[in-house]
Write an enzyme that holds these catalytic residues in place. Structure first.
Site, PDB file in Angstrom:
ATOM      1  N   LYS A  69      49.678  58.334   8.393  1.00  0.00           N
ATOM      2  CA  LYS A  69      50.286  58.629   7.079  1.00  0.00           C
ATOM      3  C   LYS A  69      50.872  60.052   7.086  1.00  0.00           C
ATOM      4  O   LYS A  69      51.348  60.512   8.126  1.00  0.00           O
ATOM      5  CB  LYS A  69      49.265  58.417   5.956  1.00  0.00           C
ATOM      6  CG  LYS A  69      48.653  57.015   6.013  1.00  0.00           C
ATOM      7  CD  LYS A  69      47.891  56.617   4.792  1.00  0.00           C
ATOM      8  CE  LYS A  69      47.318  55.226   4.997  1.00  0.00           C
ATOM      9  NZ  LYS A  69      46.617  54.724   3.829  1.00  0.00           N
ATOM     10  N   GLU A  83      51.866  51.388   0.269  1.00  0.00           N
ATOM     11  CA  GLU A  83      52.279  52.684  -0.294  1.00  0.00           C
ATOM     12  C   GLU A  83      53.796  52.756  -0.416  1.00  0.00           C
ATOM     13  O   GLU A  83      54.317  53.341  -1.369  1.00  0.00           O
ATOM     14  CB  GLU A  83      51.700  53.835   0.560  1.00  0.00           C
ATOM     15  CG  GLU A  83      50.202  53.966   0.333  1.00  0.00           C
ATOM     16  CD  GLU A  83      49.407  54.519   1.501  1.00  0.00           C
ATOM     17  OE1 GLU A  83      49.998  55.124   2.417  1.00  0.00           O
ATOM     18  OE2 GLU A  83      48.168  54.318   1.503  1.00  0.00           O
ATOM     19  N   GLU A  86      46.561  43.871   4.445  1.00  0.00           N
ATOM     20  CA  GLU A  86      45.869  45.028   3.871  1.00  0.00           C
ATOM     21  C   GLU A  86      45.712  44.838   2.366  1.00  0.00           C
ATOM     22  O   GLU A  86      46.656  45.093   1.610  1.00  0.00           O
ATOM     23  CB  GLU A  86      46.669  46.308   4.117  1.00  0.00           C
ATOM     24  CG  GLU A  86      46.862  46.638   5.576  1.00  0.00           C
ATOM     25  CD  GLU A  86      47.173  48.118   5.771  1.00  0.00           C
ATOM     26  OE1 GLU A  86      46.420  48.776   6.496  1.00  0.00           O
ATOM     27  OE2 GLU A  86      48.141  48.615   5.170  1.00  0.00           O
TER      28      GLU A  86
HETATM   29  P1  PGA Z   1      42.584  53.309   5.250  1.00  0.00           P
HETATM   30  O1  PGA Z   1      44.161  52.987   5.282  1.00  0.00           O
HETATM   31  O2  PGA Z   1      42.026  52.868   6.576  1.00  0.00           O
HETATM   32  O3  PGA Z   1      42.480  54.774   5.028  1.00  0.00           O
HETATM   33  O4  PGA Z   1      42.007  52.484   4.113  1.00  0.00           O
HETATM   34  C1  PGA Z   1      44.682  51.834   5.882  1.00  0.00           C
HETATM   35  C2  PGA Z   1      46.176  51.786   5.740  1.00  0.00           C
HETATM   36  O5  PGA Z   1      46.695  52.117   4.666  1.00  0.00           O
HETATM   37  O6  PGA Z   1      46.914  51.421   6.693  1.00  0.00           O
END
Ligand code: PGA
Length: 252
Positions: free
Chosen positions: A11, A97, A167
């Site tokens: 990210k 996101e 996800e």
């Molecule tokens: P996380 O994020 O492992 O911090 O929950 C996963 C992602 O958004 O790919």
């Protein structure tokens, strides 16, 4: 058969120096149980991490986003052609996101997927439902519509270039993970939808990753499920120790 994959999504974290150090640390670990490790790094880090990885070994490089357009007057955008030029092999498309914070809908996502594939980038296509949809027991219909709207314009041949990452939005960065049974159930459903649209071979060749608070403590149980072919890992991919432990969580 399909690959077992651990993908780390950094990210908007790390400087270039921190990112290359993380890649260097991971390069020294040699996860035996996993077929492929993919690092999804910020745009600014792609070339440096590509140099660090040196095209060797099992770690591949991914971008986290790309433009839906080919080239031209799109100030601030990064095209698929530019990404391929850095040494990136994959690109994330459809992360929740991007969908929620940047209003990316299926008309944009399907163009991004086409751009990626036409420049030789493989796609890690993300999908998943928000909490209210899960609570209303509408999650299967939700992911089916996402697949149909974003992805199913592809040919079976093009689908060979796609990894799917389920996800659930309620599990991303929340510490709340889908149970292994919940993950297995919806992964099997996603595979059945791919089979209905394409054919059994395409469905069985497609790696389907689980994402949402994957950690060393829960990865083994999740990855043990027959339709969970690995993880897309956010927070726990930012440390060599935790991500390499996740990479070692396949098999018995
Ligand atoms: P996380 O994020 O492992 O911090 O929950 C996963 C992602 O958004 O790919």
């Amino acid at each position: 058969m399909r690959d077992n994959i651990a993908a780390g999504n950094w990210k908007m974290n790390t400087t270039i120096a921190e990112g290359t150090a993380l890649a260097a640390g991971l390069r020294k670990t040699h996860p035996k149980s996993c077929d492929k490790v993919i690092l999804c790094v910020p745009y600014t880090h792609l070339s440096a991490v590509a140099t660090e990885l040196d095209g060797q070994g099992m770690i591949s490089l991914a971008a986290q986003n790309l433009s839906s357009e080919e080239s031209g007057a799109y100030t601030g955008e990064i095209s698929a052609r530019m990404l391929a030029d850095t040494g990136a092999e994959y690109v994330l498309v459809g992360h929740s996101e991007r969908r929620t914070l940047f209003n990316e809908d299926s008309s944009i996502l399907s163009k991004k997927i086409d751009q990626a594939l036409s420049h030789g980038l493989k796609v890690i296509y993300c999908l998943g439902e928000p909490l209210d949809i899960r609570e209303a027991n509408q999650h299967n219909a939700h992911v089916k519509a996402q697949l149909q709207d974003d992805l199913f314009h592809l040919s079976a041949d093009q689908m060979q270039q796609v990894i799917v990452a389920y996800e659930p939005i309620w599990a991303i960065g929340t510490g709340k993970t889908a149970t292994p049974d919940q993950a297995q159930e919806i992964h099997a459903y996603i595979r059945s939808i791919i089979q209905d649209k394409y054919d059994p071979n395409t469905a069985s060749q497609t790696s389907i990753l689980y994402g949402g608070s994957v950690k060393p403590a829960n990865a083994k149980e999740l990855f043990a499920k027959p339709d969970v072919d690995g993880g897309l890992v956010g927070g726990a991919s930012l440390k060599v120790d935790s991500f390499s432990a996740i990479c070692e969580s396949f098999g018995s």
